[in-house]
Enzyme design. Structure first.
Site, PDB file in Angstrom:
ATOM      1  N   ASP A 116     -45.214  42.944  85.457  1.00  0.00           N
ATOM      2  CA  ASP A 116     -44.980  43.646  86.713  1.00  0.00           C
ATOM      3  C   ASP A 116     -45.549  42.886  87.915  1.00  0.00           C
ATOM      4  O   ASP A 116     -46.674  42.387  87.861  1.00  0.00           O
ATOM      5  CB  ASP A 116     -45.642  45.035  86.611  1.00  0.00           C
ATOM      6  N   ARG A 138     -48.225  57.806  88.730  1.00  0.00           N
ATOM      7  CA  ARG A 138     -48.406  56.382  89.033  1.00  0.00           C
ATOM      8  C   ARG A 138     -47.700  56.017  90.344  1.00  0.00           C
ATOM      9  O   ARG A 138     -47.109  54.953  90.469  1.00  0.00           O
ATOM     10  CB  ARG A 138     -47.901  55.511  87.878  1.00  0.00           C
ATOM     11  N   LYS A 180     -39.061  43.270  78.503  1.00  0.00           N
ATOM     12  CA  LYS A 180     -39.946  44.402  78.231  1.00  0.00           C
ATOM     13  C   LYS A 180     -39.538  45.532  79.163  1.00  0.00           C
ATOM     14  O   LYS A 180     -39.684  45.438  80.379  1.00  0.00           O
ATOM     15  CB  LYS A 180     -41.411  44.026  78.453  1.00  0.00           C
ATOM     16  N   TRP A 181     -39.016  46.610  78.576  1.00  0.00           N
ATOM     17  CA  TRP A 181     -38.495  47.752  79.336  1.00  0.00           C
ATOM     18  C   TRP A 181     -39.565  48.833  79.323  1.00  0.00           C
ATOM     19  O   TRP A 181     -39.846  49.443  78.314  1.00  0.00           O
ATOM     20  CB  TRP A 181     -37.215  48.240  78.675  1.00  0.00           C
ATOM     21  N   ASP A 182     -40.154  49.118  80.492  1.00  0.00           N
ATOM     22  CA  ASP A 182     -41.263  50.056  80.578  1.00  0.00           C
ATOM     23  C   ASP A 182     -40.804  51.380  81.172  1.00  0.00           C
ATOM     24  O   ASP A 182     -39.734  51.478  81.798  1.00  0.00           O
ATOM     25  CB  ASP A 182     -42.391  49.460  81.434  1.00  0.00           C
ATOM     26  N   ASP A 215     -51.057  50.954  75.290  1.00  0.00           N
ATOM     27  CA  ASP A 215     -51.701  50.167  76.343  1.00  0.00           C
ATOM     28  C   ASP A 215     -53.153  49.866  76.006  1.00  0.00           C
ATOM     29  O   ASP A 215     -53.800  49.075  76.699  1.00  0.00           O
ATOM     30  CB  ASP A 215     -51.630  50.920  77.671  1.00  0.00           C
TER      31      ASP A 215
END
Length: 998
Positions: free
Chosen positions: A545, A621, A654-656, A726
């Site tokens: 990110d 967030r 990477k799909w978050d 995480d």
């Protein structure tokens, strides 16, 4: 389509016989029986035959589906009709208004008559005549016998007329048996129509079905069938609330939790269901919606068969299809439910739909599930099932950190064990709101439901439309939890993850830049890490990110998926090319489902975020959730992803998804459809995933949702791995990965080595232990190689990567055994092992998190899965370097190997390893052990794993993964005292850089 390949074989077991008899059911053959699925028309029983287990249910006298058995496979001639006697009428259990023996043959005849022309009737008669000699083809036999019974009826009428008229000439006439195919076809049509229109013939047909008239089979068989049909009247009048059922409606006498619930336009929610028809097909049946399914829906699989049983409400024309898919080499059954509104009168609202309902007979049971929280996902919890209701669910819009969509029911008055006992596992193939329900009634029987969470769910079903529930995988084991997990692992690896990543594929060693750089993802920073990563043997660099929009913190730019040229002044392609120039692959992080309020996208399209205009909203967030029920949103997001992936040589995504859903309201849907938003959101996410999968099949997709907040089977349909948590702390990961292994293969668990002190727990764990834990997953790194690693540690990391490359095939494709349970250990230990399918190789892992006392010994570690007749070389791969000096009670780091047994290798028989076990010495907090076992018969041969799970010469198969050959002495004494070997130059693991479609 070619007929079932087993048609040419001859089976001694009636249950295993198959045939090619088919009618008009599309392009796939529809069978009366297959190798995996058998229908016994005499008993109206369905038998689903797995590798070693059997699942049976029948159509009872009322037309309900009565569950009979789920357990070890029975003999083909075992008759389960005696189970009717276990049903006892209870004083307050409602019973049907009148008991009339159900006549499924009439429904079959009616269905055939409606869908076939006269010409096809003639063809069906020919097929029935041809197949009549094959007694296992029950449908053909029924149609044949209907014709013969019609002949007999005519003959009786003729005889009656003869007696009334007293005419010898008339009495001497007999009805001729049809000889030509044309005559037989005409008789067939007459028989079918007579059965449906003539009341007298219908009564005679019902009597014939009860084996009282006109049976053409052997007299002994007729006597047996008459005895079985004489069910005492008291048993026939047992209501639904007493029976074990396959699917339960609401409001018609079953007071237990229902399988589904609907509301009609007049406010009624009563919908009694009765058997209407069934069909059996080869392969799996695809869904009409975008939900993922188990199996390859675009081709007919020879190792799978499907049964679809249709139930119907005769008053409203509502139909329910129960789907069962059976994979013949596994002890798993995949179920799902489809509700279809065939009424032309109007719509119906579905309030609840379960993917599977399973009723268990009265006994002691335990319930195991995987609750958790952020950074502590999938913790193993079990409890006895007592009278009353118990439910776990997710209402967060994802499968969630809190309650994974997986559960186990175990039989017995003690908690489930790894190596013995009956266990029944359930894994829902769904990523949205789900519910797992358990109810034990006063009878001691237990009902289990699993499916979409009915809270905040309603689905408006217009006339002619249908609703499909997600699939549920059901696994059986009479050898404890381990075998159940192994069956789920094999199914997911072979029938769920994309085909490009099956076989002998191994995930490349990657380094993710998040914990190294956070939002400071600049060209120079990334290249500095990339150079160090290449030096230690990393194969894939992932930029996390912070590379897009103005993403300098977590408050901005989600949705603005354009490169930040301040951070990447030469653009994304220049960075990727430079990384590729080092010999590394490149991956990228995205979060497509989210939108920041501080973004260009939100300024232009605020209505694209979930929420109701004029009402307050919640941020998580500092972000909102995009409304994926909208096609324009899905098209925009896919367009951005497509542009990114086409702009450079990107080979990993990477799909978050870093928040759950709140204010779940779509401004595009009408008010009566707002109960559909949660489910439509999941369908929209699946659609975008599938578009990426279809157009970029070579890209590895690792899904993530704030860590392991969406770790489910459905996500594995689009990528081979999921970020487990995480929390990257090595000791915390032991419990997380242990719990995850209950349902999901080790190859799917994203697991990395991170820096110390750990960013989540601030704990310092030895590098050796962090490596051994990360090895039991996809393996990678979350650290800054330019700042957080010493030169000595870099040499250790090089050795670790070489060892991981050599051991990865057995970890990814071997059989997994859990040995010590960290959730019930008084010693704070955990252990597990991997065994190659041919039992010539094994890896054993053991860990201790906290030593309560220094002098307490650990129990011997008894191994599993080995060949007791083999002798194994046991080698310790990562010995500690710390030695305790007992005379002064002082521990020192000697910077040289300290082996468990005083030397590097031992030779021990498999029988001793299974029964005596290995003495394990883990003397310090956070210590770990890794042993490699090699059978003596394979000790002198270089072996490698192939897609068929066997070991071959790598020189003969250069595309195979690394050899698991015996260990050689270390080349450097102080290289972490780890005995590692450089792989031979001709042995290269097949990873992202050596891809081929299996």
């Amino acid at each position: 389509m070619a007929p079932d390949k087993e048609n040419d074989g001859k089976f001694t077991s009636r249950l295993e016989r198959s045939n090619s008899y088919s009618t008009l059911w599309g392009n796939r053959a529809n069978l009366q029986s297959s190798r995996c699925i058998h229908y016994n028309a005499q008993q109206r029983r369905f038998d689903l035959l797995c590798r070693t287990c059997q699942y049976s249910f029948r159509v009872d006298e009322h037309g309900w589906l009565e569950h009979q058995y789920w357990g070890v496979r029975l003999q083909p001639d075992d008759d389960l009709d005696f189970l009717h006697h276990t049903n006892v009428a209870q004083p307050f259990d409602p019973i049907p208004e009148k008991t009339e023996r159900f006549k499924p043959h009439l429904a079959v005849a009616s269905d055939i008559l409606k869908r076939q022309s006269n010409d096809s009737n003639r063809n069906t008669w020919k097929a029935a005549t041809m197949m009549q000699r094959h007694h296992y083809n029950e449908e053909a036999s029924r149609l044949e016998n209907a014709c013969w019974r019609l002949l007999a009826m005519k003959q009786r009428r003729k005889e009656k007329e003869c007696a009334e008229t007293d005419s010898p000439h008339t009495c001497s006439e007999h009805i001729s048996i049809p000889v030509t195919e044309e005559d037989r076809a005409l008789l067939f049509e007459e028989a079918i129509r007579a059965l449906m229109t003539d009341n007298q013939d219908t009564v005679l047909k019902a009597q014939a079905a009860n084996k009282e008239h006109f049976d053409v089979r052997e007299e002994a068989d007729k006597r047996h069938e008459r005895e079985m049909s004489r069910i005492p009247p008291g048993l026939e009048r047992v209501g639904k609330n007493t029976k074990l059922l396959e699917f339960s409606d609401y409001g018609t006498g079953d007071y237990r939790i229902p399988s589904f619930n609907v509301t009609y336009g007049d406010g009624s929610n009563i919908s009694p269901l009765h058997y209407k028809a069934h069909r059996i097909t080869l392969g799996v049946v695809p869904m009409d919606c975008s939900m993922p399914i188990v199996g390859d829906e675009l081709s007919v699989q020879s190792d799978a068969s499907a049964l679809i049983v249709t139930l119907a409400d005769p008053f409203t024309d509502l139909e329910v299809d129960l789907h069962y898919a059976v994979f013949q080499d596994l002890d798993v059954i995949v179920r799902r439910t489809v509700i279809r509104n065939k009424s032309p009168a109007g719509g119906v609202t579905v309030q609840k739909i379960a993917s599977a309902t399973v009723d268990f007979e009265s006994d002691h049971y335990h319930f195991l599930h995987l609750p958790g929280e952020y950074t502590a996902e999938r913790q193993v919890v079990y409890q006895p099932i007592v009278e009353g209701y118990r439910g776990v669910d997710s209402r967060r819009g994802t499968s969630s950190h809190q309650h994974n969509p997986f559960a186990v029911i175990s039989r017995g008055d003690t908690p489930p064990e790894e190596s013995r006992g009956e266990v029944f596992g359930f894994a829902l193939v769904y990523s949205g709101n789900h519910r797992i329900e358990i109810e034990k009634t006063e009878t001691g029987r237990v009902r289990f439901n699993i499916g979409i969470n009915p809270d905040h769910f309603s689905w408006s079903l217009a006339s002619g439309c249908s609703l499909e529930a997600p699939e549920c995988i059901m696994a059986y084991s009479n050898e404890g939890l381990t075998y159940m997990s192994q069956q789920l692992h094999k199914l997911i690896r072979s029938h769920v993850i994309p085909q490009e990543f099956r076989g002998n594929w191994v995930c490349p060693i990657l380094l993710n830049t998040w914990e190294a750089l956070y939002f400071d993802q600049t060209h120079d920073n990334i290249m500095s890490i990339a150079k160090e990563a290449k030096d230690i043997g990393v194969e894939l660099l992932v930029m996390d990110d912070g590379w897009y929009g103005q993403r300098n913190n977590d408050k901005t730019s989600l949705g603005d998926w354009d490169v930040d040229l301040k951070k990447l002044p030469n653009g994304l392609k220049a960075l990727v090319d430079e990384v590729n120039g080092l010999g590394l692959k490149f991956g990228i992080w995205v979060e497509p489902e989210m939108i920041s309020v501080e973004s260009k996208l939100y300024e232009a399209n605020p209505e694209w975020a979930l929420g109701q205009s004029g009402k307050s909203r919640s941020e998580g967030r500092n972000q909102l959730v995009l409304d994926f029920t909208r096609k324009d949103v899905r098209d925009y997001i896919y367009g951005k992803l497509e542009a990114i992936l086409n702009s450079a040589n990107i080979e990993y995504v990477k799909w978050d998804c870093n928040r759950h859903l709140t204010e779940v309201y779509s401004r595009q849907l009408p008010p009566y459809r707002q109960g559909e938003v949660f489910h439509r959101y999941a369908l929209g996410v699946y659609e975008v995933f599938q578009r990426v999968r279809t157009n970029f099949p070579h890209i590895i997709v690792e899904t993530c949702a704030g860590g392991g907040g969406r770790f489910d089977v459905a996500m594995l349909k689009y990528g081979p791995q999921i970020w487990a948590s995480d929390n990257t702390d090595g000791l915390a990961r032991i419990r997380i990965q242990y719990g995850t292994s209950m349902a999901y293969p080790i190859s799917s668990i994203g697991s990395h080595i991170s820096s110390v002190p750990n960013h989540q727990t601030f704990r310092r764990t030895p590098l050796k232990t962090r490596f051994v834990v990360a090895l039991c997953g996809t393996f990678g790194y979350e650290l800054d190689l330019t700042k957080e690693v010493t030169p000595k540690e870099k040499e250790q990391l090089k050795a670790m990567n070489r060892l991981r490359t050599r051991l990865a095939p057995i970890i990814f494709h071997g059989d997994f055994y859990r040995l010590w349970n960290p959730f019930c250990s008084t010693n704070n230990v955990a252990a597990w092992m991997f065994v190659s399918p041919n039992r010539l190789k094994a890896l054993v892992f053991a860990f201790v998190t906290f030593k309560k006392t220094l002098g307490r010994y650990l129990p011997r570690l008894r191994l599993r899965g080995l060949d007791p007749h083999q002798k194994y070389v046991v080698s310790e791969l990562v010995p500690t370097t710390i030695r305790r000096i007992t005379s002064v009670q002082f521990a020192e780091d000697q910077d040289r190997p300290v082996y468990q047994f005083g030397k590097k290798t031992l030779e021990i028989s498999g029988l001793a390893l299974l029964n005596v076990g290995l003495p394990i010495k883990l003397e310090f907090d956070g210590d770990a052990m890794l042993m490699e076992l090699t059978a003596m018969s394979a000790h002198t041969t270089t072996c490698a794993m192939t897609p068929s799970a066997s070991f071959v010469d790598p020189k003969a198969h250069p595309e195979s993964p690394l050899s698991l050959s015996p260990i050689q002495p270390p080349t450097h004494q102080h290289e972490m005292a780890m005995t590692m070997l450089e792989p031979p130059p001709d042995e290269v693991p097949r990873s992202i850089s050596h891809r081929r479609i299996i």
